[in-house]
Design an enzyme around this catalytic site. Structure first.
Site, PDB file in Angstrom:
ATOM      1  N   LYS A  27       9.662 -12.420   8.977  1.00  0.00           N
ATOM      2  CA  LYS A  27       9.376 -11.104   8.388  1.00  0.00           C
ATOM      3  C   LYS A  27      10.118  -9.993   9.137  1.00  0.00           C
ATOM      4  O   LYS A  27      10.745  -9.112   8.533  1.00  0.00           O
ATOM      5  CB  LYS A  27       7.862 -10.847   8.428  1.00  0.00           C
ATOM      6  CG  LYS A  27       7.441  -9.440   8.070  1.00  0.00           C
ATOM      7  CD  LYS A  27       7.740  -9.107   6.631  1.00  0.00           C
ATOM      8  CE  LYS A  27       7.554  -7.609   6.364  1.00  0.00           C
ATOM      9  NZ  LYS A  27       8.010  -7.231   5.022  1.00  0.00           N
ATOM     10  N   CYS A  71       8.559   0.442   6.860  1.00  0.00           N
ATOM     11  CA  CYS A  71       8.928  -0.935   7.231  1.00  0.00           C
ATOM     12  C   CYS A  71      10.251  -0.983   7.989  1.00  0.00           C
ATOM     13  O   CYS A  71      10.290  -1.346   9.161  1.00  0.00           O
ATOM     14  CB  CYS A  71       9.040  -1.804   5.978  1.00  0.00           C
ATOM     15  SG  CYS A  71       7.445  -2.272   5.299  1.00  0.00           S
TER      16      CYS A  71
HETATM   17  N1  NAD Z   1       3.636  -1.139   2.089  1.00  0.00           N
HETATM   18  C1  NAD Z   1       4.506  -2.124   1.993  1.00  0.00           C
HETATM   19  O1  NAD Z   1       5.329  -2.137   1.093  1.00  0.00           O
HETATM   20  C2  NAD Z   1       4.476  -3.262   2.979  1.00  0.00           C
HETATM   21  C3  NAD Z   1       5.315  -4.345   2.753  1.00  0.00           C
HETATM   22  C4  NAD Z   1       5.268  -5.415   3.625  1.00  0.00           C
HETATM   23  C5  NAD Z   1       4.406  -5.392   4.707  1.00  0.00           C
HETATM   24  N2  NAD Z   1       3.612  -4.293   4.944  1.00  0.00           N
HETATM   25  C6  NAD Z   1       2.711  -4.345   6.080  1.00  0.00           C
HETATM   26  O2  NAD Z   1       1.373  -4.518   5.607  1.00  0.00           O
HETATM   27  C7  NAD Z   1       0.446  -3.875   6.495  1.00  0.00           C
HETATM   28  C8  NAD Z   1      -0.385  -2.885   5.712  1.00  0.00           C
HETATM   29  O3  NAD Z   1       0.479  -1.892   5.220  1.00  0.00           O
HETATM   30  P1  NAD Z   1       0.076  -0.915   4.045  1.00  0.00           P
HETATM   31  O4  NAD Z   1       1.344  -0.258   3.611  1.00  0.00           O
HETATM   32  O5  NAD Z   1      -0.739  -1.629   3.034  1.00  0.00           O
HETATM   33  O6  NAD Z   1      -0.852   0.116   4.835  1.00  0.00           O
HETATM   34  P2  NAD Z   1      -1.684   1.348   4.250  1.00  0.00           P
HETATM   35  O7  NAD Z   1      -1.677   2.381   5.285  1.00  0.00           O
HETATM   36  O8  NAD Z   1      -1.213   1.659   2.854  1.00  0.00           O
HETATM   37  O9  NAD Z   1      -3.170   0.762   4.074  1.00  0.00           O
HETATM   38  C9  NAD Z   1      -3.904   0.196   5.077  1.00  0.00           C
HETATM   39  C10 NAD Z   1      -5.403   0.377   4.785  1.00  0.00           C
HETATM   40  O10 NAD Z   1      -6.114  -0.279   5.823  1.00  0.00           O
HETATM   41  C11 NAD Z   1      -7.264   0.495   6.160  1.00  0.00           C
HETATM   42  N3  NAD Z   1      -7.711   0.095   7.482  1.00  0.00           N
HETATM   43  C12 NAD Z   1      -7.190   0.403   8.700  1.00  0.00           C
HETATM   44  N4  NAD Z   1      -7.863  -0.223   9.667  1.00  0.00           N
HETATM   45  C13 NAD Z   1      -8.838  -0.953   9.079  1.00  0.00           C
HETATM   46  C14 NAD Z   1      -9.841  -1.819   9.539  1.00  0.00           C
HETATM   47  N5  NAD Z   1      -9.967  -2.094  10.846  1.00  0.00           N
HETATM   48  N6  NAD Z   1     -10.679  -2.373   8.660  1.00  0.00           N
HETATM   49  C15 NAD Z   1     -10.553  -2.118   7.339  1.00  0.00           C
HETATM   50  N7  NAD Z   1      -9.597  -1.309   6.824  1.00  0.00           N
HETATM   51  C16 NAD Z   1      -8.741  -0.743   7.686  1.00  0.00           C
HETATM   52  C17 NAD Z   1      -6.791   1.920   6.018  1.00  0.00           C
HETATM   53  O11 NAD Z   1      -7.877   2.809   5.818  1.00  0.00           O
HETATM   54  C18 NAD Z   1      -5.860   1.834   4.792  1.00  0.00           C
HETATM   55  O12 NAD Z   1      -6.552   2.119   3.601  1.00  0.00           O
HETATM   56  C19 NAD Z   1       1.295  -3.249   7.594  1.00  0.00           C
HETATM   57  O13 NAD Z   1       1.402  -4.135   8.655  1.00  0.00           O
HETATM   58  C20 NAD Z   1       2.658  -3.080   6.917  1.00  0.00           C
HETATM   59  O14 NAD Z   1       3.706  -3.033   7.854  1.00  0.00           O
HETATM   60  C21 NAD Z   1       3.621  -3.246   4.079  1.00  0.00           C
END
Ligand code: NAD
Length: 403
Positions: free
Chosen positions: A202, A256
């Site tokens: 990743k 990212c």
């Molecule tokens: N957005 C993308 O396109 C994408 C793509 C690949 C990987 N990722 C990875 O996926 C992960 C999540 O990213 P995202 O973009 O969905 O984040 P985001 O910020 O959109 O959402 C994360 C959610 O998690 C919640 N949260 C935080 N801590 C928490 C906890 N302890 N318990 C419950 N809820 C909690 C937050 O309130 C938020 O609503 C990250 O590691 C990111 O790097 C994201």
């Protein structure tokens, strides 16, 4: 029988995943630590800009396939999709992963599958496993795996299903079970490996894109010194069957590509030379764009910044070089900068320049600083550009020129 799934973290990754699984008839329990997020979702609305997810979620709520919780309820499968941002010194901040792991530990039952989907430094899944063993020492038959996401915002629901996927377990059995789970809804190939390899895969994907874009940006700086068109150079170089250089721009944005390379570099600082260099090139490109635009202001020009988002046709401002450049330019040259961002209803807090509709901005004089390649800007007519200085960091206007 369909598994019951608890998804922890309902953002860009967790929410579409939860909605998709619920639409396939699984009982999905969404967990988010943010009460506002929970209230929005429980009312059938969404807090992310991913239009297709709302309809899916609404149907799932009505069918009783999706429920919202503050704490993880018991399930067959747990998916952790919480944020993993950078902390001080560009070090990965994993607090949300540890919080989520601690929160799900009491809900675990023998035979459960725990999937970490958050982008994570190498070794994080093993640390999740160690923490769970410490918190639930008597619990056996737990399968723990890493299942990274590759989704592209704007196309998340399609890519969740169509993309190939890597699933890496802490054991062979965990890999097998993770693959079996993903195959319930993924049409792409689900390739099995170990957890650490999956973590590095990743990070390598995003670091590759970052290094490639840094190369394109460095070429654009070199081409400018020679008065050459970097896009033409790259386009012709890409005619080589084994060359694929990405496009230059004002710098890399988003949560990212601008972030994940540090996860690789931080874990092996002596070995990582190219990755930090690519990040430094990115900073240099942002600075070069800012200096060029600032010189126009110093010469008395008004500058119309086109775009604040980090990529085309969305209003996403995370790590956006466009936002940083426009903000700093306006701070240095008060009253000389206006901004157009058709994907935002209002100027973001902290931007010291007015946000104008495109036509209103173009009604006045001013140089055009293209920072984002929104489709709306492609429609700017030649006569609206005539007589203006143009700093086109995206090659937006040259696309239509004779090539
Ligand atoms: N957005 C993308 O396109 C994408 C793509 C690949 C990987 N990722 C990875 O996926 C992960 C999540 O990213 P995202 O973009 O969905 O984040 P985001 O910020 O959109 O959402 C994360 C959610 O998690 C919640 N949260 C935080 N801590 C928490 C906890 N302890 N318990 C419950 N809820 C909690 C937050 O309130 C938020 O609503 C990250 O590691 C990111 O790097 C994201």
């Amino acid at each position: 029988m369909n598994p019951r799934v608890t998804v922890i973290g309902l953002g860009y990754v967790g929410l579409p995943t939860a909605a998709l699984l619920a639409s396939r008839g699984m009982a999905v329990q969404g967990v988010d630590s943010n009460a506002e997020v929970r209230a929005t979702l429980a009312a059938g609305r969404i807090h992310i800009t991913e239009a297709a997810v709302e309809a899916l979620l609404e149907r799932a709520l009505r069918a009783g396939h999706f429920t919202v919780h503050a704490e993880p309820p018991p399930a067959d499968v747990f998916i952790i999709a919480v944020p993993t941002p950078l902390g001080p010194g560009q070090a990965p901040l994993l607090d949300h992963v540890w919080d989520a792991t601690r929160a799900l530990a009491p809900a675990l039952r023998p035979g459960n599958l725990v999937l970490l989907e958050s982008t994570s430094p190498i070794g994080t899944t093993a640390r999740v496993g160690a923490l769970l063993r410490e918190l639930r020492p008597g619990l056996t038959d737990l399968a723990i795996a890493y299942g990274p996401e590759r989704v592209l915002p704007g196309r998340i629901l399609t890519e969740l299903v169509e993309n190939d996927r890597v699933a890496g377990g802490l054991t062979h059995e965990a890999t097998r079970r993770a693959q079996a789970f993903y195959r319930l809804f993924v049409r792409g190939e689900v390739v099995g490996t170990d957890a650490a390899t999956a973590e590095m895969v990743k990070l390598s994907e995003n670091a590759f894109r970052d290094v490639n874009i840094a190369f394109a940006n460095e070429l654009s700086l070199i081409a400018a010194r020679h008065g050459l068109d970097a896009w033409r150079v790259i386009e012709l170089a890409n005619r080589h069957p084994r060359v694929n250089i990405l496009r230059p721009g004002p710098g890399v944005g988003g949560h990212c590509i601008a972030v994940d390379p540090w996860f690789l570099a931080h874990g092996a600082p002596q070995a990582a030379r190219l990755i930090p260099a690519a990040r430094a090139v990115d900073a240099a490109k942002r600075a070069a764009v800012l200096e060029e635009a600032s010189a126009l202001c110093t010469a008395g020009e008004r500058v119309i910044c086109l775009g604040l988002a980090f990529k085309a046709d969305v209003g996403d401002l995370r790590e956006s070089p466009a936002l940083d450049i426009a903000t700093e330019l306006a701070r240095r040259h008060p009253g000389q900068v206006v901004v157009v961002e058709p994907h935002l209803p209002a100027a973001p807090a902290g931007l010291p320049a007015p946000l104008l509709p495109l036509d209103q901005a173009l009604a006045g004089p001013g140089a055009l600083l293209v920072l984002t390649d929104h489709a709306a800007f492609r429609r700017i007519r030649p006569e609206q550009r005539a007589g203006r200085r143009i700093l086109d960091t995206r090659g937006l206007f040259r696309d239509e020129e004779d090539m």
